[in-house]
Design an enzyme around this catalytic site. Sequence first.
Site, PDB file in Angstrom:
ATOM      1  N   HIS A 472       0.861  -1.274   0.090  1.00 36.92           N
ATOM      2  CA  HIS A 472      -0.086   0.141  -0.001  1.00 36.92           C
ATOM      3  C   HIS A 472       0.755   1.139   0.037  1.00 36.92           C
ATOM      4  CE1 HIS A 472      -3.650  -1.989   1.972  1.00 36.92           C
ATOM      5  NE2 HIS A 472      -3.536  -2.762   0.683  1.00 36.92           N
ATOM      6  N   ASP A 474       0.435   4.035   1.467  1.00 38.17           N
ATOM      7  CA  ASP A 474       0.123   4.666   2.710  1.00 38.17           C
ATOM      8  C   ASP A 474       1.234   4.050   3.622  1.00 38.17           C
ATOM      9  OD1 ASP A 474      -0.944   2.247   3.563  1.00 38.17           O
ATOM     10  OD2 ASP A 474      -2.530   3.162   4.365  1.00 38.17           O
ATOM     11  N   CYS A 649      -4.449   2.157   9.056  1.00 35.22           N
ATOM     12  CA  CYS A 649      -5.195   1.202   8.477  1.00 35.22           C
ATOM     13  C   CYS A 649      -6.443   0.760   9.269  1.00 35.22           C
ATOM     14  CB  CYS A 649      -4.100  -0.216   8.260  1.00 35.22           C
ATOM     15  SG  CYS A 649      -2.578   0.364   7.910  1.00 35.22           S
TER      16      CYS A 649
END
Length: 667
Positions: A472, A474, A649
């Site tokens: 991901h 992020d 998350c």
Amino acid sequence: EMLGERTLRLQHGNRIEALCVLGTHISADVYGAAPAGAVSFGVKHTEGVSVEVACRGRAEVGSAPSSGTRWPLDEGTVLRFSMSRASTEVNDNKVTVSFYAEGGQPINQAGVFLTGIGISLDVDADRDGVVEKNNPNKASWTWGPEGHGAILLVSCDKESPFTPASDCNDERAFSKEDLLDMSQMVLRTEGPQRLPRGYEIVLYIPVSNADKVGVFHVQNPFFGQRYVHVLGRRKLYHTVQYTGGAAELDFFVEGLRFPDDTFPGLVSIHVSLLETLAEGIPHTPIFTDTVVFRVAPWIMTPNTLAPVNVFICSMKDNYLFIKEIKHLVNKAGCELKVCFGYINRGDRWMQDEIEFGYTHAPHKSFPVVLDSPRDGGLEQFPIKKLLGPDFGYVTREPLFEAITSLDSFGNLEVSPPVTVAGKEYPLGRILIGSSFPTSAGRRMTRVVRDFLYAQQVQAPVELYSDWLSVGHVDEFVTFVPTSDAKRFRMLMASPAACYKLFREKQKEGQGEATMFKGRYSGTDTKRVTINKVLSNDILVRQNQYVQCCIDWNRDILKKELGLTEEDIVDLPALFKLDKQGKAVPYFPNMVTMIVLARDLGIPKPFGPVVGGECCLERRTRSLLEPLGLRCRFLEDVASYHGRLGEVRCGTNVQRRPFAFKWWHVTP
């Protein structure tokens, strides 16, 4: 708009009837109608008609010729009529053509009876929230602050709790609330009490727009309004009741789907005046007016916008974490919404299931949640808990492609507004993680990628995230708001910064400082010190590789977001590679934080403790606090980090929309 220009067949010794739409021209062939022996002609007409005489395509006379004038009859001589006022009765205007022989004696006459009718399909083409009259730009759509063209919202919210799906799956508009989402369209007509026989007015859409737009008509405003679905889905045309005099018919238009790879977002609606020449012969259009709408895009909200609601899942093991988040949320002045087990079904990854955004038109704006195709335990959450009045829902599911971790929305970010080499992105740019161009790695599923590109106003940038186990964006980049001229900083995970910090501490004689105090590292129960980390050659090499992957993205981001080194803050991070050679965080990854205005909820890294303080926390504070940010380190190891995820998350933030109007963008 005229479909060509109508030509009437004049006949000497005869009167014909015609309907003239205000603002259009009708031409009549004089030469072809002349009796044998005629060499010249004269014209008389009532004051409601303007007439010009044209010869072989050039206008001979500016306006209505005086009745005494005579023109030679040349081949190609035509009359052009127009009317600027609507008739009050059928055939209340006329034009008479008299034909003359060589010596000037009259031979015969031809006549036309005219009925003037006004027809205009109107929308809010100047985007001020009000439908204006016959805007000359209503049939086209342009971007930018000087642009024009009407805007449509997708009715993806749900006004009534009893209907199953969202509103755009539904042909009955239920209430005034439904109409408030829709864009107004007004059909204005003016003319005699009834249309002459053989004419009708029809509203219609192209077949290709049938699944993209719906039109409702308000019937009978006196005896309790009924909202009737007249266009869209299986209905391609609607015959309009002509009421006579000056009339306005109100229609309400909704979008049925967001722009997509097969749908650029523009829809058109037409009104035509149809004429039949004789009983049993089909109608032909003699006049058409067109309006164009653009369906408003789905827009993402960056970290720099103010938070409204923070969502988190309640699990068996995260009670303490929720308590910490609640404290942070209260400080930031927004609301915490807890999603309980009966909805989350054991799925804690709130950030991965959904992405909050919004849609916006001059008359209205509302939040819209994009649902990821990942569909874990939280699959039902957006539909059961978010979708409702003025809260929309949209999803894109692949038919054949396998879903990977990169389809979770930890892998979908958006930058703050940026200017890149003179080009402005006032709503920022979407960031999605992908695989290295040469490899056959994981990418975000195509339907979602296509959807994001098709929204046009936040042009996506593809990054390389497949090097990570979870994959991901992020995990290595985020943005925080600042109060200086730049308005934000980009934070990046940096193994290099971590090694630099650890070497400084080692030089200061702190090499035996211990990591994971009060926590143990998931794999290694032995004491981990700065010296051990620095002397682990395999870890050093793995992190050099990770740094290369992050630098690759750093270069893309600098270029595509127009950033300089001063705009980037490197937060210390360490990774290790799993058996598949993919990177996982060695200690909780601080970049994966939750940003609530100036308050940051940062994963507690459990770094080496030097002088009673974690040196990773200390370094992070020294980088972020001077920017006016408040750091709060949250202990998320047990409930998130052990499962390869961090604070962000497990949470999701719904933010205020941009004040900027997306239609002022120039994509």
